[in-house]
Design a protein around this motif. Structure first.
Motif, PDB file in Angstrom:
ATOM      1  N   LEU A 175       3.103  -1.333   3.076  1.00  0.00           N
ATOM      2  CA  LEU A 175       2.210  -2.471   2.854  1.00  0.00           C
ATOM      3  C   LEU A 175       0.962  -2.344   3.725  1.00  0.00           C
ATOM      4  O   LEU A 175      -0.174  -2.573   3.266  1.00  0.00           O
ATOM      5  N   GLU A 176       1.154  -1.959   4.974  1.00  0.00           N
ATOM      6  CA  GLU A 176       0.012  -1.801   5.877  1.00  0.00           C
ATOM      7  C   GLU A 176      -0.919  -0.681   5.405  1.00  0.00           C
ATOM      8  O   GLU A 176      -2.142  -0.798   5.514  1.00  0.00           O
ATOM      9  N   ARG A 177      -0.357   0.376   4.875  1.00  0.00           N
ATOM     10  CA  ARG A 177      -1.195   1.467   4.371  1.00  0.00           C
ATOM     11  C   ARG A 177      -1.930   1.064   3.091  1.00  0.00           C
ATOM     12  O   ARG A 177      -3.065   1.480   2.855  1.00  0.00           O
ATOM     13  N   ILE A 178      -1.277   0.243   2.274  1.00  0.00           N
ATOM     14  CA  ILE A 178      -1.945  -0.263   1.061  1.00  0.00           C
ATOM     15  C   ILE A 178      -3.118  -1.155   1.456  1.00  0.00           C
ATOM     16  O   ILE A 178      -4.226  -1.042   0.922  1.00  0.00           O
ATOM     17  N   GLU A 179      -2.877  -2.049   2.431  1.00  0.00           N
ATOM     18  CA  GLU A 179      -3.934  -2.963   2.886  1.00  0.00           C
ATOM     19  C   GLU A 179      -5.103  -2.203   3.507  1.00  0.00           C
ATOM     20  O   GLU A 179      -6.258  -2.631   3.404  1.00  0.00           O
ATOM     21  N   ALA A 180      -4.801  -1.067   4.126  1.00  0.00           N
ATOM     22  CA  ALA A 180      -5.865  -0.262   4.747  1.00  0.00           C
ATOM     23  C   ALA A 180      -6.591   0.609   3.727  1.00  0.00           C
ATOM     24  O   ALA A 180      -7.553   1.303   4.078  1.00  0.00           O
ATOM     25  N   LEU A 221      18.792  -2.062  -1.516  1.00  0.00           N
ATOM     26  CA  LEU A 221      17.617  -1.471  -2.145  1.00  0.00           C
ATOM     27  C   LEU A 221      16.865  -2.401  -3.094  1.00  0.00           C
ATOM     28  O   LEU A 221      15.803  -2.046  -3.585  1.00  0.00           O
ATOM     29  N   GLY A 222      17.388  -3.571  -3.362  1.00  0.00           N
ATOM     30  CA  GLY A 222      16.770  -4.424  -4.380  1.00  0.00           C
ATOM     31  C   GLY A 222      15.461  -5.078  -3.958  1.00  0.00           C
ATOM     32  O   GLY A 222      15.216  -5.336  -2.774  1.00  0.00           O
ATOM     33  N   GLU A 223      14.585  -5.332  -4.927  1.00  0.00           N
ATOM     34  CA  GLU A 223      13.356  -6.122  -4.774  1.00  0.00           C
ATOM     35  C   GLU A 223      12.472  -5.617  -3.626  1.00  0.00           C
ATOM     36  O   GLU A 223      12.052  -6.381  -2.756  1.00  0.00           O
ATOM     37  N   LEU A 224      12.177  -4.351  -3.648  1.00  0.00           N
ATOM     38  CA  LEU A 224      11.322  -3.777  -2.604  1.00  0.00           C
ATOM     39  C   LEU A 224       9.987  -3.272  -3.135  1.00  0.00           C
ATOM     40  O   LEU A 224       9.053  -3.080  -2.363  1.00  0.00           O
ATOM     41  N   SER A 225       9.899  -3.045  -4.421  1.00  0.00           N
ATOM     42  CA  SER A 225       8.704  -2.404  -4.982  1.00  0.00           C
ATOM     43  C   SER A 225       7.487  -3.322  -4.928  1.00  0.00           C
ATOM     44  O   SER A 225       7.593  -4.551  -4.887  1.00  0.00           O
ATOM     45  N   PHE A 226       6.316  -2.695  -4.934  1.00  0.00           N
ATOM     46  CA  PHE A 226       5.050  -3.410  -4.937  1.00  0.00           C
ATOM     47  C   PHE A 226       4.562  -3.581  -6.373  1.00  0.00           C
ATOM     48  O   PHE A 226       4.832  -2.735  -7.236  1.00  0.00           O
ATOM     49  N   ARG A 227       3.849  -4.660  -6.609  1.00  0.00           N
ATOM     50  CA  ARG A 227       3.270  -4.850  -7.940  1.00  0.00           C
ATOM     51  C   ARG A 227       2.181  -3.808  -8.127  1.00  0.00           C
ATOM     52  O   ARG A 227       1.260  -3.693  -7.310  1.00  0.00           O
ATOM     53  N   GLU A 228       2.312  -3.052  -9.175  1.00  0.00           N
ATOM     54  CA  GLU A 228       1.365  -1.975  -9.404  1.00  0.00           C
ATOM     55  C   GLU A 228       0.113  -2.496 -10.097  1.00  0.00           C
ATOM     56  O   GLU A 228       0.170  -3.390 -10.924  1.00  0.00           O
ATOM     57  N   GLY A 229      -1.001  -1.893  -9.708  1.00  0.00           N
ATOM     58  CA  GLY A 229      -2.257  -2.263 -10.334  1.00  0.00           C
ATOM     59  C   GLY A 229      -2.380  -1.648 -11.712  1.00  0.00           C
ATOM     60  O   GLY A 229      -1.469  -0.959 -12.197  1.00  0.00           O
ATOM     61  N   GLU A 230      -3.475  -1.860 -12.331  1.00  0.00           N
ATOM     62  CA  GLU A 230      -3.708  -1.303 -13.654  1.00  0.00           C
ATOM     63  C   GLU A 230      -3.683   0.223 -13.566  1.00  0.00           C
ATOM     64  O   GLU A 230      -4.269   0.826 -12.673  1.00  0.00           O
ATOM     65  N   THR A 231      -2.935   0.818 -14.490  1.00  0.00           N
ATOM     66  CA  THR A 231      -2.818   2.274 -14.495  1.00  0.00           C
ATOM     67  C   THR A 231      -4.177   2.909 -14.760  1.00  0.00           C
ATOM     68  O   THR A 231      -4.862   2.559 -15.721  1.00  0.00           O
ATOM     69  N   ARG A 232      -4.536   3.815 -13.885  1.00  0.00           N
ATOM     70  CA  ARG A 232      -5.818   4.489 -14.055  1.00  0.00           C
ATOM     71  C   ARG A 232      -5.641   5.732 -14.910  1.00  0.00           C
ATOM     72  O   ARG A 232      -4.768   6.554 -14.636  1.00  0.00           O
TER      73      ARG A 232
END
Length: 423
Positions: free
Chosen positions: A194-199, A233-244
């Protein structure tokens, strides 16, 4: 080894090798072969001795202080005695006749039940602590069916993201035993991403891949080793943005820039040949790199290439296909009729080399373009020319969204269509 008849039954008599003296108190072994036929007895003797040696080896391993070796030896010794190793909790719940059979199968050692055999048959050998790094070592063997048909390069690219996911987890959380990994550990791992995504360092899609690969390793080992763990392992994934999607090169750009005299002269010969080969075929870079003299068919009535699982695994069942050669792609293959050995075992290096060259020489139509954009450009030219969807999908190795009837268009017909859009 000697075969001796005692009464009406032949027996095997043999001295115990010195290696096994610590686990076998008898100096000489007598084994009944349960037959009065000397011929049958001799045919059974080697197997009977082999079974005994297997058991001694398992006992030796069972005496070790190494928890993993001791547990593996217990499984093997139980198998030799005709049983499946079960944990003591499961053994205790067996029907009384099955439990009694296990007890009676325990051999004697110095006039007492053999403690190693007793532990193996009654399930009292503690399961070793399985760390995450050890789980990854086991995973390669447990998931080996996923590598069937893959080339060495494909296996390397399959392994690398799983190695990366485990290494990252170990850096953040530590090399914990699998059974000790908690929900908090997984949330700490997620927080790192999450921190790397925010950065702005990675996309949610990239972070999700690490979560998926780590989960794959843990779930596979848990299932195949019958650990019976409830993994957090459940409910850990991030919501993905629009596929490029990669934008296609325009036909005008390809003609005026990529195919301009000398534009690609700085590329090594094989990389240049693979790029030009892609212009009018739309193959995936790895597919072009995997072609050989057998699958490059310039002498056919219609020159073509065949994408086949020759020494490698194809992306899908639909990827096996033939593609006619036209325009600059045909000329490129005439220069390389035997294929491109430099990249055959490492197609990842091909894309890196071509993309770096295109970027350094101002040959990308936009920053979002890449080598792969040539595949999309070929698709767009076919679409603009009104080429049938079935033919386009057959050429690209894509699944058809309906049942495939018939053999599809002939190679001659497809070649005529492709020549009209070829550059």
């Amino acid at each position: 080894m000697s075969i001796v008849k005692r009464g009406s039954t032949f027996q095997l008599r043999r001295r115990v090798p010195h290696r096994y003296r610590d686990v076998e108190p008898r100096a000489v072994i007598w084994i009944s072969l349960h037959t009065d036929s000397e011929t049958v007895a001799r045919s059974k003797a080697d197997r009977a001795w082999g079974n005994l040696v297997e058991a001694w080896e398992a006992r030796l391993a069972g005496d070790t202080g190494d928890a993993e070796a001791r547990h593996a030896a217990a499984h093997e010794l139980a198998r030799i005695r005709g049983f499946r190793y079960l944990d003591v909790g499961l053994v205790s719940r067996l029907p009384s006749e099955e439990l009694l059979a296990r007890v009676e199968a325990i051999g004697a050692r110095r006039a007492a039940p053999d403690p190693v055999e007793a532990s193996a048959l009654l399930g009292t050998v503690p399961a070793p602590s399985l760390t995450l790094e050890k789980a990854l070592e086991l995973y390669w063997g447990l998931a080996r069916e996923k590598t069937f048909g893959k080339s060495e390069d494909q296996i390397r690219r399959w392994k690398n993201p799983r190695l990366k996911a485990v290494r990252t987890f170990v850096e953040i959380v530590g090399n914990k035993p699998v059974e000790a990994i908690t929900r908090d550990d997984m949330l700490d791992f997620r927080q790192h991403w999450l921190e790397r995504i925010e950065a702005g360092e990675v996309t949610p899609n990239s972070a999700n891949k690490d979560l998926i690969h780590l989960g794959d390793v843990l779930k596979t080992v848990n299932t195949m080793k019958r650990l019976g763990l409830t993994l957090p392992l459940g409910e850990l994934s991030f919501r993905e943005g629009e596929t490029r999607t990669r934008p296609p090169f325009s036909a005008a750009w390809i003609r005026s820039r990529l195919l301009a005299p000398g534009a690609l002269s700085g590329l090594n010969d094989e990389a240049r040949g693979l790029l030009l080969g892609m212009v009018n075929t739309g193959y995936r870079p790895s597919e072009g790199a995997g072609l050989t003299a057998k699958t490059i068919r310039l002498d056919a009535a219609v020159p073509h290439i065949a994408i086949e699982p020759e020494g490698r695994q194809l992306k899908s069942a639909y990827a096996k296909r033939v593609i006619p050669l036209t325009g600059v792609s045909l000329e490129a293959f005439k220069a390389f009729p035997d294929g491109f050995p430099r990249y055959r075992e490492s197609s990842a290096g091909l894309s890196a080399t071509v993309n770096k060259y295109l970027k350094s020489n101002g040959l990308l139509e936009t920053p979002a373009h890449s080598f792969y954009s040539l595949r999309h450009a070929f698709e767009d030219r076919m679409l603009a020319a009104g080429i049938d969807d079935r033919i386009r999908r057959d050429l690209f190795g894509h699944r058809l969204d309906r049942e495939r009837y018939g053999k599809g268009a002939s190679l001659e017909h497809v070649a005529r269509l492709v020549r009209e859009i070829a550059l």
